[in-house]
Structure formats: C-alpha cells, structure tokens
Motif scaffolding. Sequence first.
Motif, PDB file in Angstrom:
ATOM      1  N   ALA A 140      43.576  29.929  24.107  1.00  0.00           N
ATOM      2  CA  ALA A 140      44.020  30.247  25.470  1.00  0.00           C
ATOM      3  C   ALA A 140      44.433  28.997  26.236  1.00  0.00           C
ATOM      4  O   ALA A 140      45.106  29.090  27.247  1.00  0.00           O
ATOM      5  CB  ALA A 140      42.903  30.973  26.224  1.00  0.00           C
ATOM      6  N   PRO A 194      47.382  26.583  30.009  1.00  0.00           N
ATOM      7  CA  PRO A 194      47.096  28.010  29.806  1.00  0.00           C
ATOM      8  C   PRO A 194      48.109  28.923  30.497  1.00  0.00           C
ATOM      9  O   PRO A 194      48.466  29.969  29.949  1.00  0.00           O
ATOM     10  CB  PRO A 194      45.695  28.194  30.392  1.00  0.00           C
ATOM     11  N   GLU A 195      48.595  28.513  31.686  1.00  0.00           N
ATOM     12  CA  GLU A 195      49.498  29.396  32.432  1.00  0.00           C
ATOM     13  C   GLU A 195      50.849  29.555  31.757  1.00  0.00           C
ATOM     14  O   GLU A 195      51.603  30.454  32.080  1.00  0.00           O
ATOM     15  CB  GLU A 195      49.661  28.912  33.879  1.00  0.00           C
ATOM     16  N   CYS A 246      48.811  33.944  26.850  1.00  0.00           N
ATOM     17  CA  CYS A 246      47.719  34.515  26.073  1.00  0.00           C
ATOM     18  C   CYS A 246      46.693  35.035  27.077  1.00  0.00           C
ATOM     19  O   CYS A 246      45.935  34.252  27.643  1.00  0.00           O
ATOM     20  CB  CYS A 246      47.052  33.469  25.188  1.00  0.00           C
ATOM     21  N   ALA A 247      46.699  36.337  27.350  1.00  0.00           N
ATOM     22  CA  ALA A 247      45.757  36.880  28.333  1.00  0.00           C
ATOM     23  C   ALA A 247      44.379  37.017  27.695  1.00  0.00           C
ATOM     24  O   ALA A 247      44.270  37.289  26.493  1.00  0.00           O
ATOM     25  CB  ALA A 247      46.247  38.217  28.850  1.00  0.00           C
ATOM     26  N   VAL A 248      43.344  36.798  28.479  1.00  0.00           N
ATOM     27  CA  VAL A 248      41.983  36.852  27.966  1.00  0.00           C
ATOM     28  C   VAL A 248      41.194  37.944  28.685  1.00  0.00           C
ATOM     29  O   VAL A 248      41.287  38.082  29.904  1.00  0.00           O
ATOM     30  CB  VAL A 248      41.259  35.506  28.189  1.00  0.00           C
ATOM     31  N   LEU A 255      36.889  39.532  37.350  1.00  0.00           N
ATOM     32  CA  LEU A 255      37.835  40.056  38.330  1.00  0.00           C
ATOM     33  C   LEU A 255      37.721  39.197  39.588  1.00  0.00           C
ATOM     34  O   LEU A 255      36.655  38.665  39.876  1.00  0.00           O
ATOM     35  CB  LEU A 255      37.506  41.513  38.646  1.00  0.00           C
ATOM     36  N   PHE A 256      38.826  39.082  40.338  1.00  0.00           N
ATOM     37  CA  PHE A 256      38.786  38.293  41.560  1.00  0.00           C
ATOM     38  C   PHE A 256      38.082  39.103  42.646  1.00  0.00           C
ATOM     39  O   PHE A 256      38.581  40.157  43.041  1.00  0.00           O
ATOM     40  CB  PHE A 256      40.206  37.914  41.989  1.00  0.00           C
ATOM     41  N   TYR A 314      47.972  40.967  39.464  1.00  0.00           N
ATOM     42  CA  TYR A 314      47.964  39.507  39.521  1.00  0.00           C
ATOM     43  C   TYR A 314      48.801  38.892  38.395  1.00  0.00           C
ATOM     44  O   TYR A 314      49.658  38.048  38.619  1.00  0.00           O
ATOM     45  CB  TYR A 314      46.528  38.974  39.445  1.00  0.00           C
ATOM     46  N   GLY A 315      48.533  39.349  37.170  1.00  0.00           N
ATOM     47  CA  GLY A 315      49.283  38.809  36.041  1.00  0.00           C
ATOM     48  C   GLY A 315      50.688  39.370  35.970  1.00  0.00           C
ATOM     49  O   GLY A 315      51.632  38.686  35.596  1.00  0.00           O
ATOM     50  N   ARG A 350      53.215  37.541  37.897  1.00  0.00           N
ATOM     51  CA  ARG A 350      53.525  36.213  37.369  1.00  0.00           C
ATOM     52  C   ARG A 350      54.157  36.257  35.984  1.00  0.00           C
ATOM     53  O   ARG A 350      54.485  35.214  35.424  1.00  0.00           O
ATOM     54  CB  ARG A 350      52.244  35.372  37.348  1.00  0.00           C
ATOM     55  N   ARG A 355      44.256  44.435  33.554  1.00  0.00           N
ATOM     56  CA  ARG A 355      44.820  43.226  34.150  1.00  0.00           C
ATOM     57  C   ARG A 355      45.415  42.330  33.068  1.00  0.00           C
ATOM     58  O   ARG A 355      46.511  41.790  33.219  1.00  0.00           O
ATOM     59  CB  ARG A 355      43.727  42.478  34.925  1.00  0.00           C
ATOM     60  N   ALA A 356      44.691  42.203  31.950  1.00  0.00           N
ATOM     61  CA  ALA A 356      45.178  41.353  30.860  1.00  0.00           C
ATOM     62  C   ALA A 356      46.443  41.939  30.242  1.00  0.00           C
ATOM     63  O   ALA A 356      47.424  41.231  30.010  1.00  0.00           O
ATOM     64  CB  ALA A 356      44.084  41.196  29.799  1.00  0.00           C
ATOM     65  N   ALA A 412      49.643  41.535  32.278  1.00  0.00           N
ATOM     66  CA  ALA A 412      50.219  40.190  32.365  1.00  0.00           C
ATOM     67  C   ALA A 412      51.339  40.026  31.336  1.00  0.00           C
ATOM     68  O   ALA A 412      51.934  38.964  31.230  1.00  0.00           O
ATOM     69  CB  ALA A 412      49.137  39.139  32.165  1.00  0.00           C
TER      70      ALA A 412
END
Lengths: 231, 377
Positions: free
Chosen positions: B47, B75-76, B80-82, B89-90, B101-102, B105, B147-148, B151
């Motif tokens: 990641a 990482p960004e 590779c989402a984790v 979670l935020f 969120y992902g 982006r 969420r993953a 992304a």
Amino acid sequence: MGWLSLEEWQAVRLSLDVATRSVLLSLVPAVAIAWLLARGRFPGRMLLDALVHLPLVVPPVVIGWGLLMLFGIRGPIGEPLYEWFGIRLVFTTGGAALATAVMSFPLIVRAVRLGLENVDPGLEAAAATLGAGRLDRFVTVTLPLMSPGILAGAVTAFAAGLGEFGAVITFVSNIPGQTQTLPLAIYNATQVPGGEAMAARLALVSFTLAISGLLLAEVIARRMHLALGRG
Amino acid sequence: MLEVALRHRFGEQGFDLDIAFTAPGTGVTAIFGPSGCGKSTILAAIAGLLRPQSGRVALGGLALLDTERRVFLPPEDRRCAVVFQDARLFPHLSVETNLRYGLRRAPAVAAGPGFEEVVALLGIGHLLARRPGKLSGGERQRVALGRALLARPRLLLMDEPLAALDAARRAEVLPFLARLRDAAAIPILYVTHALDEVDALADRLVLMAAGRVLAEGAVEELSARTDLPLASRRDAGALIACRVVAHDRERGLTRLEFDGGSFLVPLREAPPGSQARIRLRARDVAVATEPPRGISTQNVLPANLVAIEAVTGSQEAFLQLAIGPTLLLARVTRDSVARLGLAPGMALWAVIKAVTFDHAGLRPAGDRPRHDAMEAP
C-alpha cells in the motif's frame, strides 16, 4: 456602560483588541510548530520545544526587554521593518499584541499539540490509500480532527492574553488608548490615591472575562467532540 | 498481475521478512499464517504505508516500489485501497461522505461499480446519513469495504477485515465480502489467520510462517499437501470445489459433483448449478481395500492411493487419495496402514459419511462461476 468610565471602557476594549490580535497572530505558527513537535523527526526538536516554552519560565519582563532589543527602532528586526515598511511596534497596540502573542504562544502550542496527538495517524494512512495527498489529508482529516485542540488553545491564549502585564509594559510602555490594557490600567489605578474603586471595577471585569472565556471554551469543546463522534 | 518481492528487517530483536510471491489479475489471494509472521507488513509495503529496506512491487507491469531503481510511489498514487481490521472510518464525516471520499479522488477514467450499486451490494443504504460512531462493528466494516471499492482501486488489500468482530458479526459480514469479491473485477489480497475465511473466499493461497513464504498455489492444491503446517491442524483436509447437481427431497440428500466423482450430502438449500466448496477433514475419511457392504455410509468412492506420509510426533499417517484429478486426504493410524498392507499405487475405497459434510462450509449460494472458468481461453 454607566458604571465604567470612558477611560476604563477604553482599557477593556483595548485588552479585547490586543488579545484577539495576539491569537490571530499566533494561530498559524502555533499549528505549524505543534505539528513539527508532534510529528517531526529532525535534529534540534528538543531545542525547538524548549524555545517555545521559554516564555513560561523566563520572567515576562525579560521577554519584553528581548522584544525591545529586537523590534526597537534601532533593533535588528525593528529597524528594517520601520525603514522599509514604515511599521513601528514599540509603543503601539500592534506591539502589545506581539508581546502578548509571544507570552501566550506556549499555551496555544501545547493545546494544539495535544489535539494533534489525539488524531489517529491510521486515519491519515487510510486517507492516503484512498488517494488523498499530503495537503489534502491535512485539510480533510487532520485539521478537523485536531480542531478541538486548536479551539482550546485559542480560547486559553485569548483569556491569558487579556491579562498579560510584564512583557507588554516593558516592550510598549503604558499609554492610555494605545497600550494601556486592563492589567496596566489596574496597575495604574493602584498607584494613584483614591483609585481603589477603579481598580476593583476593572479587576471584576478582568475576572469575568477570563472565566467566561474558559467556560465558553469548555462548552464549544464538548460540542465539537460530539460532532466528531467521540461522544 | 501483482508481483511482490520484499526484504525487511525490524529493529534489533525483530524478525526478518524475506518473501516473494505473485497474485493473478483477478480473484482473491489469501496470505495465511499465524499472528506476527509478517502478513500485515507485506500489505503495508504494497500500500506504500511502509518503506521496506529492499524489494519490488509491481501491479500490472507498473512498478509501485523498486528499491533498486529508487522507485517509491506514495500511497495516494498507488491506487491500492486498504480495508483495515479497525475500519478506520473518518469519525467527523457521515457514512455517505466517507463512502465518497475515495470516489471523489479517483481518476475520472477509472472504471468500477457506481455509488448506488455499491450501497445496494453492501446493504448500507439506511446508514448513509449516520456518523461512524453510531454504527455497529459489522456495519462499520461494510462501510469500509464500500469506501475502499468506491476508490476505484487497481488492487484491493484486506488486512484481517473480520478479525476484530465477534462470531455473529463475522457471519454477518462474510457474505458481503463474498458479494464484493464477485463484483470486483480487480485482484484482492486478503490477509487472515482464519482458515474458514480462506475456504469461503480465497482462490489462491500464500502460506507464511516467520517472515517466509512456505508455499503458494491454488487453495485446493495446498490443502491436499501433507508437508505444510496446514496438515497439522485439527481441521486439516482437502478442500474440494463442487457443484450442486441435484436434490433428492424424498431421501433428503443433495448430490455434489466434483472433478472425478460426486458426493451425497444431507439436503442443502442451494439451487442446482451453484458452486460449493467443502473442506473434507482428513480425520473424517476412512479407507477400505474392498467395497464394504451393509454399511450406512453413503459415499464409497473408488480411489487411488498416491502417497503415505507419517504424521510427525504421532502414531498416525496421512493417506493421499486420488479420485480422478481430485486429491483427498485421509488420516489413519499407522497400525491400519500395516494391517491393510497399504502401499502407494493401490486401488482403495474412500469411505465418507454424508453427515460429515454438515460442518463443512459452502460458498454462499448463487455464487459466480469460478475464476479459472471466467478467464478467456
């Protein structure tokens, strides 16, 4: 405001003005320094930490004197500031705000740092894997999560800034309407015969402002923690 | 395809990690091993959350990390989402904002399931307005999965996503994981120390111990081997991919077909044609040298004895039995081996009670075809 004289009212307003300006002045550098201290890995971190905390342990008069040396008309910073930009800090309200900011800087840095240390770096890592770059992560994850610390620091620094005495009087003297904040006005009142009533009134105002500031900080902090889902 | 080769040494008293493996372009590759063997470190290095001392990670030919050529994508930029064990979670954002969120982006060209689709897939529509703090552990993990996936990653990394949940919550989330696996057209790397998760989800297995890869291959293939630590487990046994053929409601039986034969098992509620995968424990398989008669056991299958392996530290032995191309394991006493005069090459009968299959996990009904069947010829 019938029970405060024009002169007293002026001191109260000036105190609020100076405290506000000092907080605005120190907020961004405080967040940056707190971040460096909490997350930075560089030689001299301990030294920076000590430097930031200096105003807590050195007599305020010494800080005021130091500012006078640096920012005086003939000082290494004060001279170019005056020559090039026409900015004079000695004996001005702006100077009072600077002295107050320096004095309350350790308080605000401590609170912000505490707030930052409460932020789980795992959340920032998660944001990174979702495609958020450094600045993006800071703005969307770190900053909101550390905001209770920033707010606590700002309010504490504001409340403390209302009462800054030694550094202010040494750096910018005691000029009514310019640099005579609440504590300076109280000090003045105690020096003139028959000023006891004025001193008492101003002391009461100062006490009330400080207490309400702290209570307000507490209330807001609780609300923010709720909003951040920390219940 | 994902190619991974890593070397990393932790501190003074830490352990050495020295591994290499590959994972195909689709399907679930499980990294399986005991706690502390370095599984999660591998995920962090892929990641980009950890910079290994040396190594190379390439995804579809693109190097994410190559210490020799000084490549280290942050990482960004790796996509590779984790999915972390603790969801992450935020807390200051609503479930919906977390999910987006992902997605916000992700590159505009990146393909993947849409927001509504993922929300429906994971059954989290009623949670969108809530804050993560108000969710149960299972709901939190489902949101983290969404969420993953949203992304639009090129690789999905799962770091023991069920390990922090109790048995009931695990049972709640596991079917959603299977659905997500079937919906995602990307490789998934799944770190776990729970064998039932491997059985339910994984296509390939990378078996690890103490910072090394012991073996890698298809889950079925590694499960039938007797030289791996898998064999010393109580639930050791062959994992067999089956297909539901037919139900006999009168007799209360279901016929499962596998490559080389079929089993009769107690009636199941899976529609014919659906995939099932069963772990047939070695201790539940008996052998006979001639077809037994007058026996209650439903499954008596002709098998070929391939190998006999003594089980170290016990008076027992593993028999490797071939039924067509499928391998079974049987665990018997050494005395039985001697008494029956067993030797490799012998034709035997494998005897398996139907009720044995009660404990074996089935892949969720309505399953997709197996990945190898999906790939273009």
